[in-house]
Design a protein around this motif. Structure first.
Motif, PDB file in Angstrom:
ATOM      1  N   LEU A   1       7.543  15.034  -0.050  1.00 33.62           N
ATOM      2  CA  LEU A   1       6.491  15.839  -0.638  1.00 33.62           C
ATOM      3  C   LEU A   1       6.116  15.115  -1.868  1.00 33.62           C
ATOM      4  O   LEU A   1       6.459  14.119  -2.339  1.00 33.62           O
ATOM      5  N   GLU A   2       4.721  15.349  -2.039  1.00 35.14           N
ATOM      6  CA  GLU A   2       3.982  14.961  -3.365  1.00 35.14           C
ATOM      7  C   GLU A   2       4.471  16.058  -4.644  1.00 35.14           C
ATOM      8  O   GLU A   2       4.162  17.151  -4.190  1.00 35.14           O
ATOM      9  N   PRO A   3       4.479  15.598  -5.642  1.00 36.67           N
ATOM     10  CA  PRO A   3       4.918  16.396  -6.845  1.00 36.67           C
ATOM     11  C   PRO A   3       3.501  17.230  -7.199  1.00 36.67           C
ATOM     12  O   PRO A   3       3.701  18.432  -7.630  1.00 36.67           O
TER      13      PRO A   3
ATOM     14  N   CYS B   1       9.883  11.539  -3.217  1.00 39.28           N
ATOM     15  CA  CYS B   1       8.683  12.160  -3.793  1.00 39.28           C
ATOM     16  C   CYS B   1       7.758  10.863  -3.545  1.00 39.28           C
ATOM     17  O   CYS B   1       7.792   9.828  -3.948  1.00 39.28           O
ATOM     18  N   ASP B   2       6.752  11.397  -3.122  1.00 36.80           N
ATOM     19  CA  ASP B   2       5.583  10.499  -2.787  1.00 36.80           C
ATOM     20  C   ASP B   2       4.594  10.358  -3.882  1.00 36.80           C
ATOM     21  O   ASP B   2       4.105  11.471  -4.130  1.00 36.80           O
ATOM     22  N   GLU B   3       4.904   9.362  -4.928  1.00 35.96           N
ATOM     23  CA  GLU B   3       4.141   9.509  -6.180  1.00 35.96           C
ATOM     24  C   GLU B   3       2.862   8.410  -6.185  1.00 35.96           C
ATOM     25  O   GLU B   3       2.764   7.611  -7.064  1.00 35.96           O
ATOM     26  N   VAL B   4       2.537   8.019  -4.901  1.00 38.46           N
ATOM     27  CA  VAL B   4       1.638   7.033  -4.679  1.00 38.46           C
ATOM     28  C   VAL B   4       0.293   7.477  -5.630  1.00 38.46           C
ATOM     29  O   VAL B   4      -0.431   6.392  -6.175  1.00 38.46           O
ATOM     30  N   GLN B   5      -0.173   8.774  -5.557  1.00 41.75           N
ATOM     31  CA  GLN B   5      -1.166   8.813  -6.373  1.00 41.75           C
ATOM     32  C   GLN B   5      -0.761   9.501  -7.928  1.00 41.75           C
ATOM     33  O   GLN B   5      -1.868   9.369  -8.811  1.00 41.75           O
ATOM     34  N   THR B   6       0.302  10.216  -7.863  1.00 45.22           N
ATOM     35  CA  THR B   6       0.690  10.809  -9.057  1.00 45.22           C
ATOM     36  C   THR B   6       1.301   9.974 -10.103  1.00 45.22           C
ATOM     37  O   THR B   6       1.601  10.176 -11.252  1.00 45.22           O
TER      38      THR B   6
ATOM     39  N   ALA C   1       2.220   3.242  -5.148  1.00 46.12           N
ATOM     40  CA  ALA C   1       1.027   2.281  -4.821  1.00 46.12           C
ATOM     41  C   ALA C   1      -0.168   2.429  -5.914  1.00 46.12           C
ATOM     42  O   ALA C   1       0.112   2.473  -6.857  1.00 46.12           O
ATOM     43  N   LYS C   2      -1.307   2.576  -5.275  1.00 51.88           N
ATOM     44  CA  LYS C   2      -2.479   2.878  -6.088  1.00 51.88           C
ATOM     45  C   LYS C   2      -2.492   2.455  -7.795  1.00 51.88           C
ATOM     46  O   LYS C   2      -2.697   1.237  -7.599  1.00 51.88           O
ATOM     47  N   GLY C   3      -1.974   3.213  -8.423  1.00 50.60           N
ATOM     48  CA  GLY C   3      -2.221   2.810  -9.987  1.00 50.60           C
ATOM     49  C   GLY C   3      -1.225   1.810 -10.377  1.00 50.60           C
ATOM     50  O   GLY C   3      -1.599   1.102 -11.286  1.00 50.60           O
TER      51      GLY C   3
ATOM     52  N   GLY D   1      -2.387  15.565  -3.824  1.00 49.29           N
ATOM     53  CA  GLY D   1      -3.680  15.187  -4.273  1.00 49.29           C
ATOM     54  C   GLY D   1      -4.578  14.974  -3.387  1.00 49.29           C
ATOM     55  O   GLY D   1      -5.858  15.921  -3.660  1.00 49.29           O
ATOM     56  N   GLU D   2      -4.550  14.561  -2.255  1.00 46.62           N
ATOM     57  CA  GLU D   2      -5.702  14.434  -1.279  1.00 46.62           C
ATOM     58  C   GLU D   2      -6.070  16.102  -0.819  1.00 46.62           C
ATOM     59  O   GLU D   2      -7.263  16.428  -0.277  1.00 46.62           O
ATOM     60  N   ALA D   3      -5.051  16.970  -0.830  1.00 41.21           N
ATOM     61  CA  ALA D   3      -5.122  18.010  -0.051  1.00 41.21           C
ATOM     62  C   ALA D   3      -6.134  19.007  -0.831  1.00 41.21           C
ATOM     63  O   ALA D   3      -6.227  20.374  -0.724  1.00 41.21           O
TER      64      ALA D   3
ATOM     65  N   SER E   1       1.044  -1.083  -0.086  1.00 42.62           N
ATOM     66  CA  SER E   1      -0.011  -0.171   0.051  1.00 42.62           C
ATOM     67  C   SER E   1       0.976   1.231  -0.097  1.00 42.62           C
ATOM     68  O   SER E   1       2.256   1.250   0.232  1.00 42.62           O
ATOM     69  N   GLY E   2       0.247   2.066  -0.038  1.00 38.57           N
ATOM     70  CA  GLY E   2       1.091   3.753  -0.151  1.00 38.57           C
ATOM     71  C   GLY E   2       1.641   3.960   1.128  1.00 38.57           C
ATOM     72  O   GLY E   2       2.667   4.612   1.203  1.00 38.57           O
ATOM     73  N   THR E   3       0.561   3.907   2.246  1.00 35.55           N
ATOM     74  CA  THR E   3       1.426   4.117   3.562  1.00 35.55           C
ATOM     75  C   THR E   3       2.516   3.265   3.865  1.00 35.55           C
ATOM     76  O   THR E   3       3.431   3.708   4.507  1.00 35.55           O
ATOM     77  N   GLU E   4       2.321   1.931   3.482  1.00 34.32           N
ATOM     78  CA  GLU E   4       3.683   1.212   3.648  1.00 34.32           C
ATOM     79  C   GLU E   4       5.023   1.652   3.018  1.00 34.32           C
ATOM     80  O   GLU E   4       6.103   1.476   3.542  1.00 34.32           O
TER      81      GLU E   4
HETATM   82  C1  LIG Z   1       0.189  10.518  -2.046  1.00 36.03           C
HETATM   83  C2  LIG Z   1      -0.489   9.729  -1.032  1.00 36.03           C
HETATM   84  N1  LIG Z   1       0.409   8.854  -0.330  1.00 36.03           N
HETATM   85  C3  LIG Z   1       0.132   7.855   0.326  1.00 36.03           C
HETATM   86  C4  LIG Z   1      -1.319   7.570   0.283  1.00 36.03           C
HETATM   87  C5  LIG Z   1      -1.676   6.381   1.274  1.00 36.03           C
HETATM   88  O1  LIG Z   1      -1.984   5.416   0.324  1.00 36.03           O
HETATM   89  P1  LIG Z   1      -2.723   4.006   0.859  1.00 36.03           P
HETATM   90  O2  LIG Z   1      -4.211   4.366   0.917  1.00 36.03           O
HETATM   91  O3  LIG Z   1      -2.268   2.880  -0.297  1.00 36.03           O
HETATM   92  O4  LIG Z   1      -2.002   3.478   2.218  1.00 36.03           O
HETATM   93  C6  LIG Z   1      -2.076   8.099  -0.371  1.00 36.03           C
HETATM   94  C7  LIG Z   1      -3.601   7.761  -0.394  1.00 36.03           C
HETATM   95  O5  LIG Z   1      -4.467   8.492  -0.652  1.00 36.03           O
HETATM   96  C8  LIG Z   1      -1.866   9.412  -1.204  1.00 36.03           C
HETATM   97  O6  LIG Z   1      -2.535   9.755  -2.041  1.00 36.03           O
END
Ligand SMILES: Cc1ncc(COP(=O)(O)O)c(C=O)c1O
Length: 410
Positions: A194-196, A227-232, A256-258, A199-201, A112-115
């Motif tokens: 940081l996120e490039p 760079c947290d590219e979990v969403q991007t 993660a995600k996509g 997203g959530e914000a 997952s993204g958090t992991e």
């Molecule tokens: C940028 C970003 N990082 C981390 C996470 C957390 O991902 P996950 O819900 O898969 O743990 C998210 C989830 O929305 C996210 O948008």
């Protein structure tokens, strides 16, 4: 509550009785999906423009994913990282190659993204430095490490005390970041996270040149840029990695995600020296890089490459942004984002009403805070499907605007 005490036998009633309250009660019961279409328990179908929060990059039940997963589960479903599996190796190599950098790239897989962000956090700790700087408003996940660097105090506060070391800087403001870095010993800053695009914000894109300036600041003090590219990541913004739009190479990228197209997989990529920090026994995941999830991720990467879905995302994102801007609707203050990650910023906190009205009109979209409608369709979405949503949008905005006026008048 025992099952006999639960009198509401609908799926929603059973959800309320059997699941913890952390998600509240969802408003829709989805039972199947195909391509960009979702079907609810009453048989109503919707066009999915949200992809399960930016996850289903190839839509639902894509033949490439169904085929890869079916074949893999019938061959070998799980073996753990005590053993080598070819799909895991191939995926690590493919992600490294996608970065297209000279430095070696190493991957660590999780679920997952958090992991992925937990792993990045631990890698940062292994530099021997104690400070971790993260962006205000940023979102990095719900586990304690990722939560401690999430720049949204309301999400952290119920769970304090947090792991030590996190400090926050204003996103998009390089002088503000330098001030925070230099407010203590800059040589004790392990990482800037940081996120490039946040997203959530609310789908916030930083000013031109900002990410390059952050990269330069990291280089000045030997700080890891995470760079947290979990969403991007994985094509969503029109490039494999959104950080590449800015022409920078981070030290660590989380994904993660996509990546799994709906199968749970996360990854942390370490570029150059950052990929060498974790030593045997210092981190791990029983399921991480599991052959089924890795096979799905390879199918996602193959399909994006074969069908040029990253370019498709870029093109449709441009069209959609221009069309929404051209509406010049009084409720819309700004259209933000890139590729198929778009935030429609509203003058009033009516995003939830618009999401509901869109659903009644047959479209699944999401929010990113109270005043932003978030659009993150599968990358396979067609121009016609986007056009259909855009023709419905003025009506949805008008409805929310008048509903809000009525509520204010009451
Ligand atoms: C940028 C970003 N990082 C981390 C996470 C957390 O991902 P996950 O819900 O898969 O743990 C998210 C989830 O929305 C996210 O948008």
């Amino acid at each position: 509550m025992s099952d006999s005490a639960n009198t509401d036998k609908t799926l929603t009633g059973r959800w309320d009785a059997a699941l913890m309250g952390n998600y509240g009660t969802p408003s829709l019961e989805i039972v199947s999906g195909s391509g960009t279409r979702l079907t609810d328990s009453a048989g109503t179908t919707y066009t999915d423009l949200f992809s399960g929060i930016a996850v289903n990059s190839l839509g639902h039940a894509h033949p490439a994913i169904v085929g890869a997963v079916t074949e893999q589960v019938a061959t070998l479903g799980h073996v753990s990282n005590i053993y080598i599996h070819p799909k895991t190796v191939e995926l690590a190599e493919r992600l490294g190659a996608a970065l297209d950098v000279e430095a070696p790239v190493r991957a660590m897989f999780c679920n997952s993204g958090t992991e992925a962000n937990e792993a990045a956090f631990k890698i940062a700790r292994l530099t021997g430095r104690s400070r971790i700087l993260a962006a205000e408003r940023g979102f990095h996940g719900r586990t304690m490490g990722a939560l401690s660097i999430t720049g949204q105090p309301d999400k952290r506060e119920p769970f304090e005390p947090m792991p030590a070391g996190a400090e926050f800087f204003p996103y998009g403001d390089i002088d503000g970041l330098r001030t925070v870095v230099e407010s203590g010993d800059p040589r004790d800053v392990a990482a800037i996270v940081l996120e490039p695009i946040q997203g959530e914000a609310g789908v916030h894109t930083p000013p031109e040149g900002y990410l390059a300036d952050v990269r330069a600041l990291c280089d000045e003090y030997g700080i890891l840029l995470v760079c947290d590219e979990v969403q991007t990541g994985i094509g969503r913004t029109g490039a494999m990695f959104a950080s590449r739009h800015a022409g920078i190479v981070p030290d660590v990228i989380t994904l993660a995600k996509g990546l799994g197209g709906g199968l749970p997989i996360g990854a942390v990529l370490g570029i150059g020296a950052a990929g060498e920090l974790l030593r045997p026994g210092q981190h791990g995941s029983t399921f991480g890089g599991n052959p089924i999830a890795a096979a799905a991720a390879l199918a996602v990467l193959d399909t994006i490459a074969a069908e040029h879905l990253d370019y498709h995302a870029y093109r449709l994102g441009r069209l959609m942004t221009a069309d929404i801007e051209m509406l010049d609707h009084p409720l819309v203050t700004e259209v933000r984002g890139r590729g198929l990650l778009i935030g429609i910023a509203l003058a009033e906190p009516v995003a939830a009403q618009i999401v509901e009205a869109a659903r009644d009109a047959g479209f699944i979209v999401g929010t990113a805070g109270a005043s932003v409608v978030r659009i993150a369709p599968p990358l396979i979405v067609s121009e016609d499907e986007i056009a259909a949503f855009l023709s419905a949008l003025p009506g949805l905005l008008d409805g929310a605007a008048s509903e809000n006026t009525d509520t204010n008048d009451r």
